[in-house]
Design an enzyme around this catalytic site. Structure first.
Site, short mmCIF file in Angstrom:
data_model
loop_
_atom_site.label_atom_id
_atom_site.label_comp_id
_atom_site.label_asym_id
_atom_site.label_seq_id
_atom_site.Cartn_x
_atom_site.Cartn_y
_atom_site.Cartn_z
N PRO A 121 -53.61 23.14 -18.28
CA PRO A 121 -55.00 23.12 -18.68
C PRO A 121 -55.34 24.26 -19.64
O PRO A 121 -55.18 25.42 -19.31
CB PRO A 121 -55.76 23.30 -17.37
N GLU A 122 -55.77 23.94 -20.81
CA GLU A 122 -56.38 24.92 -21.70
C GLU A 122 -57.86 24.56 -21.76
O GLU A 122 -58.31 23.66 -21.05
CB GLU A 122 -55.72 24.88 -23.09
#
Length: 272
Positions: free
Chosen positions: A2-3
DNA sequence: ACTGGATCCTGACTGC
DNA sequence: TGCAGTCAGGATCCAG
């Protein structure tokens, strides 16, 4: 992993399913995450209503009708899904937020780098939140800002933009991609880059992140999918993970180097 | 004050 | 086939 775009997509995906709903209990199967989940979390949250789901950097914030706010971080392998009460928890399904109507917000995190905390102090004053840099997609994030902040900094520009105290949400993948788009070598010292180049870098970061968020919009349905893993983007990457493949601009082989223990990819001719 | 390195964790992958 | 080693990655903490 996850960014910021993934966290934003998660935020938009879960919000309509839990906003306005009363928390009945919190089931914790594994409390050992980045930090231990508070023992009294279920007692603290029982009966409270989720008023708002927001994001700050890579933190998801569940604001309740009382003072308390739940702080969630997905770490690098975490995800949240909305499931119904019949679905049995699987491997690495560490926490369930169970709502009065039977809806479950289920936290899964293979590598346990994520975090679930709760605070009753004003959220902007919380230690984890108060020290964060500006959101990259707002007007506060400008070339002038980065240029000024970077003066006399000896660290590399890549490490500099990945530091959440300077700007939030630029992870390893998007750092490499943004620097490629801006034509800046990731190994350059942050303090020695001109204002003109920082303006270009800021523009690139905004474009790259916005593109990823736009693509994420199409995966929202996956957050209410029983077998679904929240769909991460099939973002087309220019340099990241393309070691020795041809540069999309000049066809020379992409180089790889470690910066602050992170793999960094670049083109030695298109970036300087 | 700054900077770089170690650290948490699991699963995928590589090499012997 | 199996086992050991390496790598990935966000953000904090620690040491120099």
């Amino acid at each position: 992993m996850p960014e910021l775009p993934e966290v934003e997509t998660t935020c938009r995906g879960i919000s309509p399913h839990i906003t306005g709903k009363k928390i009945a209990k919190v089931t914790i199967r594994q409390k050992q995450l980045r930090w231990p989940i508070p023992d009294n979390l279920s007692e603290t949250l029982c009966g409270l209503v989720v008023k708002q789901v927001t994001r700050r950097g890579k933190y998801l914030l569940l604001k309740t009708n009382k003072a308390h706010t739940v702080i969630l971080h997905l770490g690098m392998s975490g995800n949240l899904r909305v499931v119904n009460s019949q679905l049995k928890p699987g491997k690495h399904d560490h926490v369930d937020f169970v709502f009065a109507d039977g809806t479950i917000l289920r936290f899964n995190d293979t590598r346990k780098f994520g975090a679930i905390l709760c605070t009753s102090e004003p959220i902007l004053q919380h230690k984890l939140i108060s020290s964060l840099g500006p959101e990259p997609l707002t007007d506060q994030f400008t070339g002038n800002y980065l240029h000024q902040l970077s003066r006399n900094k000896k660290t590399t520009v890549k490490a500099f933009i990945m530091d959440a105290h300077n700007v939030v949400g630029v992870g390893n993948i998007y750092a490499s991609e943004s620097l490629f788009m801006a034509g800046i070598l990731p190994t350059r010292h942050a303090g020695k880059i001109s204002l003109k180049r920082y303006k270009k870098l800021v523009d690139s970061i905004k474009v790259i992140l916005q593109q990823a968020i736009d693509q994420g919009g199409t995966t929202l349905k996956d957050f209410v999918n029983e077998q679904g893993k929240p769909g991460y983007f099939q973002q087309s990457l220019s340099v990241y993970d393309r070691f020795e493949q041809e540069c999309i601009k000049c066809s020379s082989p992409i180089k790889q180097v470690k910066i602050a223990q992170r793999a960094s990819y670049f083109c030695q001719f298109c970036q300087r």
